[in-house]
Design an enzyme around this catalytic site. Structure first.
Site, short mmCIF file in Angstrom:
data_model
loop_
_atom_site.label_atom_id
_atom_site.label_comp_id
_atom_site.label_asym_id
_atom_site.label_seq_id
_atom_site.Cartn_x
_atom_site.Cartn_y
_atom_site.Cartn_z
N ARG A 1 28.24 -7.12 22.79
CA ARG A 1 28.22 -8.50 23.14
C ARG A 1 26.83 -9.15 22.75
O ARG A 1 26.83 -10.34 22.75
CB ARG A 1 28.56 -8.81 24.59
CG ARG A 1 27.56 -8.27 25.39
CD ARG A 1 28.20 -8.30 26.97
NE ARG A 1 27.49 -7.34 27.69
CZ ARG A 1 26.70 -7.73 28.71
NH1 ARG A 1 26.43 -9.12 28.95
NH2 ARG A 1 26.12 -7.05 29.64
N ASN B 1 -8.17 -4.06 -8.94
CA ASN B 1 -8.07 -4.84 -7.59
C ASN B 1 -6.94 -5.54 -7.31
O ASN B 1 -6.48 -6.22 -8.24
CB ASN B 1 -9.38 -5.59 -7.53
CG ASN B 1 -10.29 -5.29 -6.54
OD1 ASN B 1 -10.71 -6.17 -5.63
ND2 ASN B 1 -10.73 -4.16 -6.38
N HIS C 1 -10.43 6.14 -11.38
CA HIS C 1 -9.43 5.80 -10.25
C HIS C 1 -8.16 6.18 -10.44
O HIS C 1 -7.25 6.03 -9.45
CB HIS C 1 -9.63 4.19 -10.14
CG HIS C 1 -10.70 3.79 -9.39
ND1 HIS C 1 -12.24 4.21 -9.76
CD2 HIS C 1 -11.15 3.14 -8.22
CE1 HIS C 1 -12.87 3.81 -8.81
NE2 HIS C 1 -12.43 2.99 -7.95
N TYR D 1 -21.45 -8.31 -9.06
CA TYR D 1 -20.68 -7.30 -8.65
C TYR D 1 -19.75 -7.10 -9.65
O TYR D 1 -18.79 -7.79 -10.01
CB TYR D 1 -20.19 -7.34 -7.33
CG TYR D 1 -19.45 -5.99 -6.76
CD1 TYR D 1 -19.96 -4.67 -6.50
CD2 TYR D 1 -17.96 -6.09 -6.74
CE1 TYR D 1 -19.19 -3.72 -6.30
CE2 TYR D 1 -17.26 -4.99 -6.50
CZ TYR D 1 -17.68 -3.83 -6.27
OH TYR D 1 -17.09 -2.71 -6.17
#
Lengths: 380, 127
Positions: free
Chosen positions: A282, A194, A82, A52
């Site tokens: 407080r 990535n 991209h 891949y």
């Protein structure tokens, strides 16, 4: 030139490297690991079996085989396609940090890029060239794809950068700085695109700001107590010790220290008919203590993430390329960066209420960041 | 007179910004990336929220500094007097109406710059 240690940067170092431009270098053994990772990719390419992102398409096109003579073009196309970010450009501090985190991640040798490509990324950082990265368009999935594509595109000499305080074409800035543009090889576009470096860098900037504001809010809260003639009785250590939350105990002490010796407080110790102050005065230790717990917890998470390797697929020195299902998967590495930041609470065990000494050590550690950090940051 | 309204507006903005980014996920890449984190927007919102809180705290510091002066000649503690002095070095007391926005910005800058004097105060010597 500062030597950084990829995988074990401290938050103080990270802040310095983000706040200011610091030229960096990485240790020799990291170069060896990078080289080993590149050789793994070379072996896979030589084998020719589908892997891949190396010789396949991406996403839904993962089953499409890409011929060997187009593997470099595949990576270049990946980056260009991209780079679809929109919106305002990220500020210089965040942009610097993105570069540092990406370099530190790639330098650990799990991403399979070539040494020369990492050298280019470091050279561009060291030259003070800041890629123009649009802030919108990432879903923070298996990577901050769009913003990291803009980062990578600039390394390739495309898109725009800020150099010498001017927005200009990346090609011109690289030329002027005497740096050859990044030429992507097999797998490298994916390695750069990535990863969670953009969301992590932005979150870290938010964390640094939050710590600063937290500190100022304690000061403002204490000043408000005296301004409103509030009581310091709710900050009594016994109240907080019997509840037991370390951060609350430590924060209560800050309010006591801040209000100690006040003439205003002394002026209404007696004959003050107000039985109690509003919560906002407080209950400050209870609320600010809980916030400090959150800050410390997020510091731990971001510190780990900043030192992690989050791209996929990853290469292990001992194994072939292994695809990782999600970026949140722990590093399958022999030496994952698991060291906790120095300011992390070392224990969540309830302190012994009767023993003040049991409270001092862990809470002092947890409040490390409240003191000045400049001195402890990376030396240049 | 209405700096507290600015603070209210910013606090309300933060309430909306605090809606978790991870509540929503939209699938991408033809459902190959079917659940995504939206972490980038979460981080961006954190920065906006932190900036808003900084302004709110700046306004509180201005109000508290003025409040301390109503108790003069009494003094507050040594560290809080130092803080008060730093605020007053930048912003004079409000004895009459004046252009207010720059004062908020100045105190915000005091808090956010690396040269912030608040940081150099040794407020927590024993911690």
């Amino acid at each position: 030139m500062t030597l950084i240690t990829p995988g074990s940067l401290t938050l103080a170092e990270i802040k310095t490297l983000s706040d200011t431009h610091v030229a960096i270098q990485i240790p020799e053994n990291n170069w060896a690991r990078v080289q080993a990772g590149a050789e793994t990719v070379a072996r896979i390419v030589a084998k020719g079996e589908p892997a891949y992102g190396i010789n396949t398409g991406f996403g839904k096109l993962a089953k499409v085989h890409i011929p060997d003579d187009q593997l470099a073009q595949l990576q270049t196309n990946l980056v260009r396609s991209h780079a679809v970010g929109v919106g305002p450009i990220l500020d210089p501090e965040t942009t610097r940090l993105i570069a540092i985190l990406k370099i530190a991640s790639l330098a650990q040798g799990y991403s399979g890029i070539q040494s020369e490509s990492l050298r280019t990324a470091i050279a561009i950082h060291n030259a003070g060239i800041l890629p123009c990265i649009p802030s919108q368009g990432s879903v923070g999935a298996s990577g901050d794809l769009a913003p990291l594509a803009h980062y990578t595109l600039a390394l390739m000499g495309e898109g725009e950068v800020i150099y010498k305080n001017q927005v200009q074409p990346a090609a011109k800035a690289l030329h002027d700085a005497g740096i050859n543009p990044l030429e992507l090889h097999a797998k490298e576009g994916l390695a750069f695109l990535n990863g969670t470096q953009v969301s992590t860098a932005i979150a870290l900037r938010g964390l640094f700001k939050t710590k600063q504001v937290f500190r100022a809010a304690i000061l403002a809260g204490a000043l408000s107590v005296d301004a409103a003639k509030g009581s310091d009785a709710p900050f009594d250590p016994r109240i907080h010790e019997v509840r037991g939350h370390l951060e609350q105990i430590e924060v209560a002490k800050m309010y006591r220290d801040l209000l100690s010796g006040s003439e205003i407080r002394a002026s209404h110790l007696e004959n003050d008919d107000r039985v109690q102050d509003p919560y906002s005065l407080r209950c400050q230790p209870q609320v600010m203590g809980a916030i400090l717990q959150q800050i410390n917890a997020q510091s731990n998470i971001l510190h780990t993430e900043a030192n992690g390797v989050t791209d996929n697929p990853l290469s292990s020195p001992s194994r072939a390329m292994s695809s990782v299902a999600a970026t949140s998967t722990p590093n399958p590495s022999p030496s994952p960066p698991t060291a906790l930041p120095s300011h992390a609470p070392k224990s969540v065990a309830l302190p012994n209420a009767a023993s003040p000494s049991s409270l001092t050590a862990p809470s002092a550690v947890s409040l490390h960041f409240l003191r000045r950090t400049q001195a402890s940051t990376a030396a240049s | 007179m209405i700096a507290h309204v600015t603070a209210a507006a910013l606090v309300s903005e933060n309430k909306t910004l605090a809606h978790p980014a991870s509540v929503d996920s939209l699938p991408t890449s033809a459902n190959q990336e079917d659940h995504v984190s939206m972490a980038t927007f979460a981080a961006r919102k954190l920065c906006i929220i932190a900036q808003n809180v900084e302004t709110v705290v700046a306004i509180e510091l201005l109000a508290a500094a003025q409040g301390i002066e109503f108790h003069r000649p009494l003094r507050t503690s040594q560290p809080l007097e130092s803080l008060h002095t730093q605020i007053r070095n930048l912003v004079p007391p409000y004895n009459e109406d004046r252009y207010f926005a720059p004062d908020i910005a100045k105190i915000g800058l005091l808090m956010s710059t690396n040269h912030c004097n608040l940081d150099s105060l040794d407020l927590f010597p024993s911690s």
